[in-house]
Design an enzyme around this catalytic site. Sequence first.
Site, PDB file in Angstrom:
ATOM      1  N   ASP A 289      10.465  62.817  34.629  1.00  0.00           N
ATOM      2  CA  ASP A 289      11.896  62.559  34.704  1.00  0.00           C
ATOM      3  C   ASP A 289      12.199  62.028  36.107  1.00  0.00           C
ATOM      4  O   ASP A 289      11.330  61.978  36.979  1.00  0.00           O
ATOM      5  CB  ASP A 289      12.680  63.831  34.380  1.00  0.00           C
ATOM      6  CG  ASP A 289      14.063  63.523  33.813  1.00  0.00           C
ATOM      7  OD1 ASP A 289      14.589  62.421  34.083  1.00  0.00           O
ATOM      8  OD2 ASP A 289      14.624  64.374  33.109  1.00  0.00           O
ATOM      9  N   PHE A 290      13.426  61.660  36.336  1.00  0.00           N
ATOM     10  CA  PHE A 290      13.872  61.000  37.572  1.00  0.00           C
ATOM     11  C   PHE A 290      13.487  61.848  38.797  1.00  0.00           C
ATOM     12  O   PHE A 290      13.986  62.949  38.967  1.00  0.00           O
ATOM     13  CB  PHE A 290      15.385  60.810  37.507  1.00  0.00           C
ATOM     14  CG  PHE A 290      15.945  59.771  38.415  1.00  0.00           C
ATOM     15  CD1 PHE A 290      16.325  58.527  37.931  1.00  0.00           C
ATOM     16  CD2 PHE A 290      16.114  60.023  39.759  1.00  0.00           C
ATOM     17  CE1 PHE A 290      16.872  57.560  38.770  1.00  0.00           C
ATOM     18  CE2 PHE A 290      16.649  59.074  40.607  1.00  0.00           C
ATOM     19  CZ  PHE A 290      17.032  57.833  40.114  1.00  0.00           C
TER      20      PHE A 290
END
Length: 766
Positions: A289-290
């Site tokens: 994820d980010f």
Amino acid sequence: MNTKLILILLSFSVLGYSQKKENKKAVKIKPKTEFVSELLSKMTLDEKIGQLNLPTSGDITTGAANSSNVAKNIEEGKVGGLFNIKSVQKIKEVQRIAVEKSRLKIPLLFGMDVIHGYETTFPIPLGLSCSWDMKLIERSAQIAAKEASSDGINWTFSPMVDISRDPRWGRVSEGSGEDPFLGSQIAKAMVIGYQQNDLSKNNTILACVKHFALYGAPEAGRDYNTVDMSHIRMFNDYFPPYKAAVDAGVGSAMASFNEIDGIPATGNKWLMTDVLRKQWGFKGFVVTDFTGIPEMTEHGMGDLQTVSALALNAGVEMDMVGEGFLTTLKKSLDEKKVSIEQIDNAVRLILNAKYDLGLFQDPYKYCDVKRAKTEIFTNNHRAEARKIASQSLVLLKNQNQLLPLKKSGTIAVIGPLAEAKENMAGTWSVATNMEKSISLVAGIKEVAGSATNVLYAKGSNLDYDAAFEEKATMFGKTLHRDNRTSAELLAEALKVANQSDVIVAALGESAEMSGESSSRTNLEIPQAQKDLLQELLKTGKPVVLVLFNGRPLVLNQENETVPAILDAWFAGSEAGTAIADVLFGDENPSGKLTATFPRSVGQLPIYYSQKNTGRPLGNKEGKFEKFKSNYIDLRNEPLFPFGFGLSYTTFEYSNLKISSDKMTVTDKVTVSVDVTNTGNFDGKEVVQLYIRDLVGSVTRPIKELKGFQKIALKKGEKQTVTFDISVEELKFYNSDLQFIAEPGAFQVFVGTNSDADKMVTFELIK
């Protein structure tokens, strides 16, 4: 021929050559394994590591791609994919850099959070799940893929399949509720919708199941917070939807932010390798994820080099935004903290995905400008979105059959969500053109027709606190805060209300009050709106509450005082007309809750499939009993149970039968029930089957959903609904994490929601 004319012709000649180069038919290439192996053998170490890098470019302005920082990195082979670029023209520019200017001409992946539609936006996933209609859910993903792929996107970070039983967590809006069985069916439908079992088609895109794993169970319902649970709960309650997506062939997976057994998921080898790959046979690639990799330093797992090596060793192939792989893997390889075999394997998986998408055959496969002009936000797609949205609405209360409304007289539409078209698409609607969304007022005017007088007043702001409202209306989803005093807003609303025959109160959350990092400790409608609602009720006019929300809310006061409540969630770009279709009876509501509505935040987490205690409450009225498992100030039961939802008609269940009271592991039993539409409207009903395992080697839930069918019945019509139960529906993970069915007695419940009490029994014998 003059010089100017020669130059013009040369220009067209060069342009024609370039276009032919881009639009030529896909070339034949070697089989995947051979092709990827040969390409991998030609890559330098820097180029290999570059394939593992997924930066966000920002939304590059058309014509500026060549001069951007990302262009230099692409030319040098330091980028494997990009996300957050919208429009086929911009994507085409960037892809051209990769396939014409980089040494090996490896095309890029282009990803986007296409969560519940592209420009044609469907209900938020929690609302969509309330349709209980797998064909409609699959179709919504198929349309999303068609639109996104026509605009250059070939990868979506969806479906989000996290089970959540605590609506304080804002991202409950992005999932399919609390149940692993239903969640698994939806996960499968979404993956098939996006990928269509054929990524070679230009109207399909790569799906990404997320967030692996357990992201929906953070302590205190606070986003990104610690998750801690037993393995037996993981496998029985939280893992099934992820596995269903893998079984459906999902092409990629995204790691979650939370820790598991004390190790963040992004660096958890047991999770990513032992479970995902070895146990489940996942063949795709894993993306973080980010900034998931550098965030492990805040978890206390080490510096950027350490956590980057940890992630690669765990089985993570692509680094979203963190650039830990890009900047540290070379050093870690020199220091033998990672191996070249691990890097090569990660690169191979990403190249495999690009091959499957047909990008090596035709890098511009998703860059057809003509498609972008004809396949996005079409009238047909909008009509389907409207239909799907109407199936997702849940009727929570309808005292004295106030609904459906008549298409005549005067209707007052009052509330801060009534003229809020920017909010109709809900959270995570990054590609939506909010200006084209349909507000509730606009929808009611369109559906009601000229014979109906529709009046509007805002009545109140979202909240008394302007600072809170600003936080709750981010990303352009303003509610246009009214600077008049609360008294002035109320006076206008009451004037409008007193001129009406019926009041539609459009209240609840704004779109960004749920979603990522939108956790709440108070799950009631904001006080400014509660005060407005009570004043509207004092007028004596009948009031219909149209509730906008991205999560289950606490609605005790509203349920006690308001005669009709329709949960509209955030129904997408066609929300206004879809809601109006239901309000006026053009569509009979058929949605059923996929998440339990609590009576109080103090009950959380709350879900229907809880386990019994050794001291269960002995009465069904919720009366307090000392030394039993209950509260001294509130009954145990929720306000609205899982599976609940009313219709304008009524359904009667009768003649529940089971084909045998005994079953072996090679047999099956058939359960049948007669369902009759006993009301005055044609309607749809979700017939639900639950099973209870009465005795087990480990404690078992009091009920588990194991089957459902959505049927359509005309008024007066009866249908016999049947369910087959095999040993597969009886299996669970025991304390040794063996997936087994144990001999013994089982109860089967069939009904209209999880409180179903019509029951038959059978025994599984050896």
